[in-house]
Write an enzyme that holds these catalytic residues in place. Structure first.
Site, short mmCIF file in Angstrom:
data_model
loop_
_atom_site.label_atom_id
_atom_site.label_comp_id
_atom_site.label_asym_id
_atom_site.label_seq_id
_atom_site.Cartn_x
_atom_site.Cartn_y
_atom_site.Cartn_z
CE LYS A 37 -6.09 -7.75 -2.08
NZ LYS A 37 -6.59 -7.50 -0.73
CE LYS A 69 -4.47 -1.69 1.22
NZ LYS A 69 -5.76 -1.52 1.88
CE LYS A 75 -13.31 -3.29 -0.14
NZ LYS A 75 -12.10 -3.17 0.65
N1 AQP Z 1 -8.94 -10.63 -4.22
C1 AQP Z 1 -9.32 -11.21 -3.09
N2 AQP Z 1 -9.44 -12.55 -3.02
C2 AQP Z 1 -9.85 -13.15 -1.87
N3 AQP Z 1 -10.18 -12.47 -0.75
C3 AQP Z 1 -10.09 -11.13 -0.79
N4 AQP Z 1 -10.33 -10.17 0.13
C4 AQP Z 1 -10.09 -8.96 -0.41
N5 AQP Z 1 -9.68 -9.09 -1.68
C5 AQP Z 1 -9.65 -10.43 -1.94
C6 AQP Z 1 -10.81 -10.42 1.48
O1 AQP Z 1 -11.89 -9.53 1.74
C7 AQP Z 1 -11.91 -9.20 3.12
C8 AQP Z 1 -12.05 -7.74 3.31
O2 AQP Z 1 -10.95 -7.07 2.80
P1 AQP Z 1 -10.73 -5.55 3.20
O3 AQP Z 1 -11.73 -4.71 2.55
O4 AQP Z 1 -10.68 -5.40 4.66
O5 AQP Z 1 -9.28 -5.23 2.71
P2 AQP Z 1 -8.43 -5.75 1.55
O6 AQP Z 1 -8.01 -7.16 1.79
O7 AQP Z 1 -7.34 -4.74 1.42
O8 AQP Z 1 -9.43 -5.72 0.32
P3 AQP Z 1 -9.33 -4.88 -0.98
O9 AQP Z 1 -10.53 -5.18 -1.82
O10 AQP Z 1 -8.00 -5.11 -1.63
O11 AQP Z 1 -9.43 -3.40 -0.43
P4 AQP Z 1 -8.57 -2.15 -0.77
O12 AQP Z 1 -8.52 -2.05 -2.26
O13 AQP Z 1 -9.26 -1.01 -0.11
O14 AQP Z 1 -7.21 -2.40 -0.16
C9 AQP Z 1 -10.63 -9.75 3.73
O15 AQP Z 1 -10.95 -10.95 4.44
C10 AQP Z 1 -9.77 -10.06 2.54
O16 AQP Z 1 -8.91 -11.14 2.79
#
Ligand code: AQP
Length: 341
Positions: free
Chosen positions: A204, A122, A207
């Site tokens: 990965k 990040k 969002k």
């Molecule tokens: N691509 C993914 N595959 C499987 N699991 C995923 N998770 C996120 N992306 C994937 C799981 O979703 C839960 C919530 O995630 P989060 O919103 O707390 O943070 P994150 O993991 O950082 O998700 P994002 O979508 O990548 O958010 P941003 O873009 O804001 O950083 C977690 O259980 C995560 O494992």
């Protein structure tokens, strides 16, 4: 949740998880997290949070954050988490998260946080805003989990390192101050549950990805979903078969399998000799079909804000009751003088 339910659920082990309202939730969040949560609601006492405090580690537009907080809660419910069986709330409504965060930060080592790969990723993505919150994010996540005496934490594999740190912090605190926290176990969904970007399949799916074609939102309409899958990056081969180096196809096979319940072998047989174009269309259609009911339920929920607010309130009341007890216990163990009544 009524008093009888409360008494009953208090006997069950706690399961805790959350999603940041940092964008429109993707099928990665769905398959890696929310979809699995429902299966725990009978056996466990589930607590699911919209982690808005985590979201501000990356700069958010306040109006968007506010809207997405409602949307994330509505997605939880639309995915089948009933507020009667699950405590659903917003993190910033329960001040204990920030309070325990500080106590735990003073028991977390700089070196431990420096090793977190999400911080490195990040920081690279947000080079202009490498704030202290981004660095201490895993401490707040540990507080979220440890506040509730959580036994099980269902998260995607990308969060495994943070969960291990939460366990280490709990063990360290318990060894200094005596038994205080339950040391949580992770529930990482089976292999294949890390959903990758449709445009850069070695990365990965996230969002917050700026490329809208890289991720599929749970709430995308049918045409958008199908279009994004048609544009998914694959390779110059034409055979629908999992193999090393075929990241794009491997990801699409996983997604198809997760949404249809078919095994990888069944999918490979079904699409033998049919080429990538036909396969991509089939993946898009399978995802769109599976998500259609979620989307229509979501629309109904978003049209009823008072209902969403009643869910937030009831959830926060119960979460506050549990979390406040834990903070009092931690403060007592640390040697803080109780506020005179
Ligand atoms: N691509 C993914 N595959 C499987 N699991 C995923 N998770 C996120 N992306 C994937 C799981 O979703 C839960 C919530 O995630 P989060 O919103 O707390 O943070 P994150 O993991 O950082 O998700 P994002 O979508 O990548 O958010 P941003 O873009 O804001 O950083 C977690 O259980 C995560 O494992």
């Amino acid at each position: 949740m009524n008093a009888a339910n409360n008494a009953q659920s208090e006997k069950k082990k706690i399961i805790f998880s959350g999603v940041q309202p940092s964008g429109v939730l993707t099928i990665g969040n769905y398959l890696g997290a929310i979809k699995n949560w429902k299966s725990f609601e009978e056996e466990y006492d589930p607590i699911y949070c919209v982690v808005d405090m985590h979201a501000i580690t990356v700069r958010q537009t306040p109006a968007d954050l506010r809207r997405r907080t409602y949307e994330t809660l509505a997605v939880y419910i639309a995915c089948g988490l009933s507020p009667e069986k699950n405590t659903l709330f917003v993190q910033s409504h329960v001040p204990s998260h920030a309070e325990l965060n500080w106590a735990l930060a003073c028991h977390t080592m700089f070196g431990e946080l420096s090793r977190m790969t999400q911080f490195k990723d990040k920081s690279a993505k947000n080079a202009g805003n490498i704030n202290a919150g981004l660095f201490t994010y895993p401490v707040l996540m540990a507080a979220d989990i440890l506040l509730y005496g959580t036994s099980l934490v269902p998260v995607g594999i990308d969060q495994k390192q943070h969960l291990e740190l939460a366990r280490d912090i709990a063990i360290r605190f318990n060894s200094v101050y005596g038994d205080t926290f339950t040391v949580p176990e992770g529930y990482i969904p089976p292999a294949g549950m890390k959903i990758m970007s449709l445009q850069e399949p070695a990365k990965k799916m996230s969002k917050s990805d700026e490329n809208v074609n890289a991720s599929v939102a749970i709430l995308d309409d049918r045409d958008t979903i199908i279009r994004k899958f048609k544009r998914a990056v694959t390779d110059s081969d034409t055979i629908v078969k999992k193999a090393d180096g075929k990241d794009g196809i491997n990801n699409l096979i996983n997604i198809h399998s997760c949404f249809t319940g078919k095994s990888v072998e069944e999918i490979e047989r079904e699409f033998d000799g049919r080429g990538y174009g036909e396969f991509k269309l089939a993946v898009g259609e399978a995802v769109a079909d599976a998500l259609a009911p979620v989307r229509s339920e979501f629309d109904k929920l978003m049209a009823d804000k008072p209902y969403l607010e009643s869910v937030m309130k009831n959830g926060a009341d119960r979460a506050h009751y549990l979390a406040n007890k834990m903070v009092s216990k931690v403060y007592r163990k640390l040697g803080f003088v109780a506020r005179p009544r």
